[in-house]
Write a protein that holds these residues in place. Structure first.
Motif, mmCIF file in Angstrom:
data_model
loop_
_atom_site.group_PDB
_atom_site.id
_atom_site.type_symbol
_atom_site.label_atom_id
_atom_site.label_comp_id
_atom_site.label_asym_id
_atom_site.label_seq_id
_atom_site.Cartn_x
_atom_site.Cartn_y
_atom_site.Cartn_z
ATOM 1 N N TYR A 32 -28.903 58.277 37.592
ATOM 2 C CA TYR A 32 -28.269 59.582 37.754
ATOM 3 C C TYR A 32 -26.748 59.524 37.657
ATOM 4 N N ASP A 33 -26.157 58.325 37.688
ATOM 5 C CA ASP A 33 -24.705 58.232 37.578
ATOM 6 C C ASP A 33 -24.314 56.785 37.301
ATOM 7 N N ARG A 34 -23.064 56.598 36.923
ATOM 8 C CA ARG A 34 -22.531 55.261 36.669
ATOM 9 C C ARG A 34 -21.075 55.260 37.099
ATOM 10 N N LEU A 35 -20.706 54.269 37.907
ATOM 11 C CA LEU A 35 -19.313 54.079 38.291
ATOM 12 C C LEU A 35 -18.763 52.998 37.373
ATOM 13 N N VAL A 36 -17.742 53.323 36.623
ATOM 14 C CA VAL A 36 -17.244 52.440 35.574
ATOM 15 C C VAL A 36 -16.156 51.506 36.097
ATOM 16 N N GLN A 37 -16.319 50.209 35.744
ATOM 17 C CA GLN A 37 -15.297 49.188 35.949
ATOM 18 C C GLN A 37 -14.786 49.107 37.397
ATOM 19 N N VAL A 38 -15.701 49.023 38.354
ATOM 20 C CA VAL A 38 -15.328 48.845 39.755
ATOM 21 C C VAL A 38 -14.992 47.374 39.961
ATOM 22 N N PRO A 39 -13.784 47.060 40.437
ATOM 23 C CA PRO A 39 -13.397 45.653 40.554
ATOM 24 C C PRO A 39 -14.127 44.926 41.689
ATOM 25 N N LEU A 40 -14.536 43.685 41.400
ATOM 26 C CA LEU A 40 -15.052 42.795 42.435
ATOM 27 C C LEU A 40 -13.859 42.293 43.249
ATOM 28 N N LEU A 41 -14.119 41.527 44.294
ATOM 29 C CA LEU A 41 -13.028 40.994 45.108
ATOM 30 C C LEU A 41 -12.062 40.146 44.294
ATOM 31 N N ASP A 42 -12.583 39.471 43.249
ATOM 32 C CA ASP A 42 -11.705 38.641 42.412
ATOM 33 C C ASP A 42 -11.030 39.427 41.293
ATOM 34 N N GLY A 43 -11.253 40.745 41.266
ATOM 35 C CA GLY A 43 -10.634 41.601 40.272
ATOM 36 C C GLY A 43 -11.476 41.866 39.035
ATOM 37 N N THR A 44 -12.563 41.139 38.848
ATOM 38 C CA THR A 44 -13.433 41.332 37.688
ATOM 39 C C THR A 44 -14.047 42.725 37.725
ATOM 40 N N VAL B 2 -16.770 45.476 37.076
ATOM 41 C CA VAL B 2 -18.209 45.546 36.834
ATOM 42 C C VAL B 2 -18.674 46.969 37.142
ATOM 43 N N ASP B 3 -19.402 47.562 36.212
ATOM 44 C CA ASP B 3 -19.946 48.901 36.453
ATOM 45 C C ASP B 3 -20.971 48.866 37.575
ATOM 46 N N ARG B 4 -21.129 49.990 38.242
ATOM 47 C CA ARG B 4 -22.177 50.181 39.246
ATOM 48 C C ARG B 4 -23.115 51.258 38.711
ATOM 49 N N ILE B 5 -24.392 50.939 38.682
ATOM 50 C CA ILE B 5 -25.418 51.854 38.189
ATOM 51 C C ILE B 5 -26.036 52.560 39.394
ATOM 52 N N LYS B 6 -26.059 53.872 39.365
ATOM 53 C CA LYS B 6 -26.606 54.643 40.474
ATOM 54 C C LYS B 6 -27.968 55.191 40.043
ATOM 55 N N LYS B 7 -28.988 54.803 40.800
ATOM 56 C CA LYS B 7 -30.356 55.240 40.521
ATOM 57 C C LYS B 7 -30.891 55.964 41.741
ATOM 58 N N THR C 238 -27.497 51.776 44.478
ATOM 59 C CA THR C 238 -26.349 51.465 43.634
ATOM 60 C C THR C 238 -26.441 49.987 43.304
ATOM 61 N N ILE C 239 -26.537 49.671 42.011
ATOM 62 C CA ILE C 239 -26.784 48.313 41.556
ATOM 63 C C ILE C 239 -25.664 47.895 40.605
ATOM 64 N N ARG C 240 -25.157 46.679 40.794
ATOM 65 C CA ARG C 240 -24.170 46.179 39.848
ATOM 66 C C ARG C 240 -24.800 46.060 38.466
ATOM 67 N N ALA C 241 -24.032 46.392 37.429
ATOM 68 C CA ALA C 241 -24.548 46.355 36.054
ATOM 69 C C ALA C 241 -24.930 44.950 35.616
ATOM 70 N N ASP C 242 -24.351 43.916 36.248
ATOM 71 C CA ASP C 242 -24.696 42.541 35.891
ATOM 72 C C ASP C 242 -25.896 42.019 36.685
#
Length: 147
Positions: free
Chosen positions: A114-126, A128-133, A94-98
């Protein structure tokens, strides 16, 4: 090794590091790469997050400065061999999109989306998608190391 675009947003204590990657309840294997007697990178497989049977989660970290060419390929060859010995079917990442470098690395090693988790907040609230490979473990198919 430093954060920035890694999934880990807060530094681990030595005990936490050992528990997560070396000898904790979920740790399976950990490989390191050294260069000139110093740590250049490491990679681990674990069952953290309760992956499906036959799957393990991968974590990869490489020294950023100075960057050492071939470290990722070298540790992945060892990790893949261990995955075969453990009779795993898939290695999941699982890799951050940035994390452009991380996405490129896992693509180079043969991981497929194989999947993408959309707009998962960082600790500061930003958000960021998570790319699942995922990498299909296949005895005989090994990445080539440039080292």
């Amino acid at each position: 090794m430093a954060g920035g675009t890694t999934a880990l947003e807060t530094p681990l204590t030595a005990a936490e590091f050992a528990d997560w990657f070396i000898d904790g309840e979920f740790a399976l294997v950990c490989h390191v790469a050294a260069h000139d007697r110093s740590l250049a990178g490491f990679q681990s497989l674990s069952l953290y997050g309760d992956p499906p049977k036959g799957h393990a989660d991968i974590a990869t970290f490489a020294r950023m400065s100075p960057k050492i060419s071939g470290v990722g390929s070298a540790v992945f060859a060892a990790t893949q061999a261990a995955a075969e010995e453990l009779e795993l079917e898939f290695i999941d990442a699982t890799i951050r999109a940035d994390n452009v470098g991380g996405l490129a690395y896992y693509a180079k090693m043969g991981f497929e989306l194989y999947d993408r988790l959309v707009q998962v907040p960082l600790l500061d609230g930003t958000p960021v998608d998570r790319i699942k490979k995922r990498f299909k473990v296949d005895a005989g198919r090994r990445p080539t190391s440039s080292r």
